[in-house]
Every structure is written in C-alpha cells, then in structure tokens.
Design an enzyme around this catalytic site. Structure first.
Site, mmCIF file in Angstrom:
data_model
loop_
_atom_site.group_PDB
_atom_site.id
_atom_site.type_symbol
_atom_site.label_atom_id
_atom_site.label_comp_id
_atom_site.label_asym_id
_atom_site.label_seq_id
_atom_site.Cartn_x
_atom_site.Cartn_y
_atom_site.Cartn_z
ATOM 1 N N ILE A 187 12.309 -4.063 1.973
ATOM 2 C CA ILE A 187 11.598 -2.900 1.541
ATOM 3 C C ILE A 187 10.688 -3.314 0.254
ATOM 4 O O ILE A 187 11.240 -4.204 -0.331
ATOM 5 C CB ILE A 187 12.468 -1.841 1.397
ATOM 6 C CG1 ILE A 187 11.672 -0.419 0.959
ATOM 7 C CG2 ILE A 187 13.878 -2.286 0.216
ATOM 8 C CD1 ILE A 187 12.922 0.727 0.791
ATOM 9 N N CYS A 188 9.625 -2.480 0.144
ATOM 10 C CA CYS A 188 8.791 -2.788 -0.917
ATOM 11 C C CYS A 188 7.931 -3.925 -0.987
ATOM 12 O O CYS A 188 7.125 -4.173 -0.061
ATOM 13 C CB CYS A 188 9.481 -2.489 -2.354
ATOM 14 S SG CYS A 188 8.590 -2.138 -3.793
ATOM 15 N N ALA A 189 8.103 -4.851 -1.868
ATOM 16 C CA ALA A 189 7.555 -6.237 -1.931
ATOM 17 C C ALA A 189 8.139 -7.330 -1.146
ATOM 18 O O ALA A 189 7.482 -8.213 -0.751
ATOM 19 C CB ALA A 189 7.331 -6.413 -3.556
ATOM 20 N N TYR B 286 4.911 -2.444 0.225
ATOM 21 C CA TYR B 286 4.373 -1.614 -0.985
ATOM 22 C C TYR B 286 2.824 -1.739 -1.192
ATOM 23 O O TYR B 286 2.296 -2.786 -0.765
ATOM 24 C CB TYR B 286 5.048 -2.140 -2.311
ATOM 25 C CG TYR B 286 4.657 -1.175 -3.475
ATOM 26 C CD1 TYR B 286 5.404 -0.125 -3.500
ATOM 27 C CD2 TYR B 286 3.580 -1.710 -4.245
ATOM 28 C CE1 TYR B 286 5.208 0.829 -4.584
ATOM 29 C CE2 TYR B 286 3.237 -1.046 -5.458
ATOM 30 C CZ TYR B 286 3.920 0.534 -5.753
ATOM 31 O OH TYR B 286 3.689 1.187 -6.542
#
Length: 183
Positions: free
Chosen positions: A99-101, A120
């Site tokens: 998740i995200c970066a 992200y």
C-alpha cells in the site's frame, strides 16, 4: 498467515488497519521487523513491537504485506534479505500486498511487469507495471496494491475477501460500519 513487514518510518495506519481487520476476520497475522530490533517506530513517532524479526522469521506465510510510508518504503527497498524472501515467495505462487509507496518495492524488483497496480499519487513511475490505476485498491492475479492511508480499510477488506471469501469480508465490513447497510 499474513506477515506484515515493518521498517523504521512505516505508515502506521497502513499497517494497523490491515492487521486489525484481518485478525477480526479470522486470519492469522504476524508482524516482522526488518531489523534485529523488534521495536519499530512509525513515520509519526508511534513505536510498535513486532512479533519477530527478519533474522528470526520462519517460513510459512501465505501473504507478504508491505505498509508504505516514508522513509519506511526506502528501508524496505534497501533490505536485501527481504527482497530475497519476496522473490522466493512470488516465484512459489504466494500472494503479495502493498500500500501507498510500498508497491514500488515490487515494481522496482520487476514483479509488476504483467500486473495492473496502483500506489500513492506521484509514485507511479516506480511501479514499472503493465497498467496503472487510480482505484482505491487493485487485485491483479496474486498481487494486491492500494493508494494510501485513506484506502487502508478498503485494502484490508479486499485482502480479507481474497483469503476468506466475499461473504466474510462483507459481513465484517457491515459490522464495522465500513459500508452502511442499505434500506
């Protein structure tokens, strides 16, 4: 079993939300520090005590989960022992989730070449994937990716549905008021 790998500077919500939702859904989850210290400090200064460390970790997970955050994602990318574990797990057909970066960890390893993925906003160049998406979470084969802290619950329920079925995930989402009941 899901193993959540923690690096100094990880995004706390992106780790705690999936851990909580998966455990509520009956999934065994363990946390693992990528260093030899079990105490790992999140990006917002919250210390967590991991269940184990990478050097102590036994095999056996069904899913490798990477929370994002900075500089946590950078530390995940720098960890050669984790990269070896991810490659082996992927080659053996295990599921990957980030998740995200953190999806860029898989991207830079070349694991997303044939996948559809999200991350992200602004980090898409690190995915090196077949197709990028702006959806909250994307399941492409056995790889689940998500955008960020605000999508952590969606990411977790999607993973729970993959592991335990849509009905278990939907029932828990309703019980937690994630999705309001119709009518």
């Amino acid at each position: 079993m899901v193993t959540v790998f923690l690096a100094e500077g990880f995004e706390e919500i992106e780790a705690v939300t999936p851990i909580d939702i998966l455990r509520r859904g009956g999934v065994e989850v363990r946390t693992c520090s990528i260093t030899d210290c079990r105490v790992v400090c999140g990006a917002h200064g919250i210390p967590f005590t991991a269940d184990t460390t990478l050097s102590e970790l036994s095999d056996g997970e069904d899913v490798i989960l990477l929370p994002g955050g900075m500089p946590g994602t950078v530390h995940l990318k720098e960890c050669k022992k984790l990269a070896e574990r991810i490659r082996k797990h992927h080659a053996e057909g295990g599921m990957l989730a980030a998740i995200c970066a953190a999806p860029t960890v898989f991207g830079e390893m070349g694991l997303l070449r044939e996948a559809r993925a999200t991350c992200y906003p602004g980090m898409e160049d690190g995915l090196f994937c077949k197709e990028t998406s702006v959806e909250k979470s994307v399941l492409s084969g056995r790889i689940l990716t998500s955008r960020g802290a605000g999508t952590a619950a969606d990411f977790a329920f999607r993973l729970l549905a993959f592991l335990k079925g849509e009905q278990v995930s939907a029932q828990l989402a309703k019980a937690m008021c994630f999705e309001e009941a119709e009518g």
